[in-house]
Design an enzyme around this catalytic site. Sequence first.
Site, mmCIF file in Angstrom:
data_model
loop_
_atom_site.group_PDB
_atom_site.id
_atom_site.type_symbol
_atom_site.label_atom_id
_atom_site.label_comp_id
_atom_site.label_asym_id
_atom_site.label_seq_id
_atom_site.Cartn_x
_atom_site.Cartn_y
_atom_site.Cartn_z
ATOM 1 N NE ARG A 165 37.907 48.323 54.529
ATOM 2 C CZ ARG A 165 38.026 48.476 53.229
ATOM 3 N NH1 ARG A 165 37.067 49.073 52.554
ATOM 4 N NH2 ARG A 165 39.096 48.057 52.574
ATOM 5 N NE ARG B 86 52.349 36.991 42.919
ATOM 6 C CZ ARG B 86 51.277 36.458 43.489
ATOM 7 N NH1 ARG B 86 50.488 35.649 42.789
ATOM 8 N NH2 ARG B 86 50.994 36.714 44.737
ATOM 9 C CB CYS C 63 50.824 31.167 49.110
ATOM 10 S SG CYS C 63 49.153 31.276 48.446
ATOM 11 C CD GLN D 10 45.945 26.942 46.928
ATOM 12 O OE1 GLN D 10 46.130 26.506 45.815
ATOM 13 N NE2 GLN D 10 45.852 28.246 47.162
ATOM 14 C CG HIS E 167 48.418 27.027 50.912
ATOM 15 N ND1 HIS E 167 47.343 27.365 51.684
ATOM 16 C CD2 HIS E 167 48.552 28.026 49.991
ATOM 17 C CE1 HIS E 167 46.848 28.531 51.271
ATOM 18 N NE2 HIS E 167 47.567 28.950 50.243
HETATM 19 N N1 LIG Z 1 46.646 35.473 52.432
HETATM 20 C C1 LIG Z 1 47.642 34.874 51.782
HETATM 21 O O1 LIG Z 1 48.036 33.731 52.054
HETATM 22 C C2 LIG Z 1 48.315 35.603 50.678
HETATM 23 C C3 LIG Z 1 49.461 35.026 50.155
HETATM 24 C C4 LIG Z 1 50.142 35.698 49.152
HETATM 25 C C5 LIG Z 1 49.663 36.899 48.700
HETATM 26 N N2 LIG Z 1 48.529 37.443 49.208
HETATM 27 C C6 LIG Z 1 48.091 38.729 48.666
HETATM 28 O O2 LIG Z 1 48.254 39.770 49.632
HETATM 29 C C7 LIG Z 1 47.220 40.740 49.475
HETATM 30 C C8 LIG Z 1 46.484 40.921 50.802
HETATM 31 O O3 LIG Z 1 45.950 39.689 51.220
HETATM 32 P P1 LIG Z 1 45.369 39.463 52.694
HETATM 33 O O4 LIG Z 1 45.098 38.019 52.732
HETATM 34 O O5 LIG Z 1 46.243 40.091 53.710
HETATM 35 O O6 LIG Z 1 43.990 40.317 52.611
HETATM 36 P P2 LIG Z 1 43.130 40.991 53.788
HETATM 37 O O7 LIG Z 1 43.265 40.255 55.062
HETATM 38 O O8 LIG Z 1 41.766 41.176 53.197
HETATM 39 O O9 LIG Z 1 43.811 42.446 54.000
HETATM 40 C C9 LIG Z 1 43.723 43.474 53.039
HETATM 41 C C10 LIG Z 1 44.537 44.678 53.478
HETATM 42 O O10 LIG Z 1 44.517 45.645 52.415
HETATM 43 C C11 LIG Z 1 44.045 46.890 52.945
HETATM 44 N N3 LIG Z 1 43.272 47.628 51.925
HETATM 45 C C12 LIG Z 1 42.185 47.201 51.265
HETATM 46 N N4 LIG Z 1 41.717 48.187 50.456
HETATM 47 C C13 LIG Z 1 42.540 49.245 50.634
HETATM 48 C C14 LIG Z 1 42.571 50.566 50.107
HETATM 49 N N5 LIG Z 1 41.666 50.995 49.226
HETATM 50 N N6 LIG Z 1 43.570 51.395 50.507
HETATM 51 C C15 LIG Z 1 44.485 50.985 51.424
HETATM 52 N N7 LIG Z 1 44.489 49.746 51.971
HETATM 53 C C16 LIG Z 1 43.535 48.899 51.581
HETATM 54 C C17 LIG Z 1 43.160 46.518 54.105
HETATM 55 O O11 LIG Z 1 43.009 47.639 54.958
HETATM 56 P P3 LIG Z 1 41.698 47.866 55.870
HETATM 57 O O12 LIG Z 1 41.928 47.055 57.125
HETATM 58 O O13 LIG Z 1 41.706 49.341 56.124
HETATM 59 O O14 LIG Z 1 40.509 47.399 55.098
HETATM 60 C C18 LIG Z 1 43.981 45.394 54.721
HETATM 61 O O15 LIG Z 1 45.043 45.939 55.469
HETATM 62 C C19 LIG Z 1 46.347 40.255 48.324
HETATM 63 O O16 LIG Z 1 46.802 40.864 47.136
HETATM 64 C C20 LIG Z 1 46.617 38.766 48.300
HETATM 65 O O17 LIG Z 1 46.418 38.220 47.023
HETATM 66 C C21 LIG Z 1 47.857 36.827 50.203
#
Ligand SMILES: NC(=O)c1ccc[n+]([C@@H]2O[C@H](COP(=O)([O-])OP(=O)(O)OC[C@H]3O[C@@H](n4cnc5c(N)ncnc54)[C@H](OP(=O)(O)O)[C@@H]3O)[C@@H](O)[C@H]2O)c1
Length: 333
Positions: A39, A100, A129, A156, A238
């Site tokens: 994408r 984890r 988090c 959250q 949070h």
């Molecule tokens: N948000 C938080 O506070 C938080 C805290 C701790 C942990 N996390 C964890 O961190 C991870 C990401 O969270 P986020 O909040 O950053 O999500 P997000 O904003 O939806 O971002 C997802 C990222 O993953 C990439 N991605 C998705 N499918 C992919 C694929 N098939 N191949 C390669 N890249 C791919 C996306 O790329 P594209 O732009 O190309 O789609 C984007 O860069 C999750 O596992 C989440 O549980 C999040």
Amino acid sequence: MGLNIGVVGATGAVGRKILDILLERKLDIEELHCFASERTAGEKLDWNGRLVVVELLTEEAMKQPFDYILFSAGGDISLKYAPIAQEAGNTVIDNSSQWRMTDGIPLIVPEVNGHTLRNYQGIIANPNCSTIQMVMALAPLHRIYKMNRIVVSTYQAVSGSGHKAIVELEKQMKDPEYPAQVYPKRIAANCIPHIDVFNENGFTKEELKMVYETHKILSDDSIAINATTVRVPVFYGHSESVTVTFESAPRLMEVKELLRSEPGVVLMDDADNLEYPTPLEIAGTDDTYVGRIRKDLYDPCTLSMWIVADNLRKGAATNAVQIIEKMEELKNQ
Ligand SMILES: NC(=O)c1ccc[n+]([C@@H]2O[C@H](COP(=O)([O-])OP(=O)(O)OC[C@H]3O[C@@H](n4cnc5c(N)ncnc54)[C@H](OP(=O)(O)O)[C@@H]3O)[C@@H](O)[C@H]2O)c1
């Protein structure tokens, strides 16, 4: 020679924050590679005055030598690609929940158990988090008074569900008809006591993460933990209401002193001057803030408090970058 760093999921909410924090904390970086899906592959990200082209995530790309590869692209991506990167000799720092609770994979909050990374190479898991900020505030107290039981309710922010959830709240705030897509119910002007899927015991997966991850980080599964996790219409940060019972009765002044002197923790606790942390005030910072500390009315061994941190920073990106800093510090000792 500077570090060679890879960021998988670099275009997402956590990935973008990782790029910011690598710069803010002035890591010596020689090469930076950003990976995402088809994408966004080919797009250019502005980083440190240069344009970095987003590369498509492939198995071959993960076999290249990196000093560290940070993953934040969801559990399935980490499951498939992190072992490939590890087998190629790379150190992986994973933000998803995929690894984890796997035996042998360290689950790290650098200030609390970063020392366990000495001589380690492989996959390192970044905790949830909500767990990170709770453990940041409670670990220094656990060391002295020993915790028996924690009851926590979370408030959250939507950024914890990624970029799409931020957009959903923005749109719903302007348009009462805008449909719920990321969440099961409308999030604007609402609270949803449901984060991640329900388990058969009635708790959600997010609530159980807070239980088992806390046990693993503190190496103590004797602590009874009861969590209720709630999504609220806040963009960043949070908050947690925590009631904790210790083996011995803590003195309030001593508790405040312990928290005041703990690296990464900020005591904001002066009710007379309306001093207590709120997510709006602390968003964009890297510390964990604690206020409203008070003794239980009935039990001298029990305290209640209010803990707030930026979920994208200390709850994800900052903690991940601090793991790199800790690894480098241990290597140089
Ligand atoms: N948000 C938080 O506070 C938080 C805290 C701790 C942990 N996390 C964890 O961190 C991870 C990401 O969270 P986020 O909040 O950053 O999500 P997000 O904003 O939806 O971002 C997802 C990222 O993953 C990439 N991605 C998705 N499918 C992919 C694929 N098939 N191949 C390669 N890249 C791919 C996306 O790329 P594209 O732009 O190309 O789609 C984007 O860069 C999750 O596992 C989440 O549980 C999040």
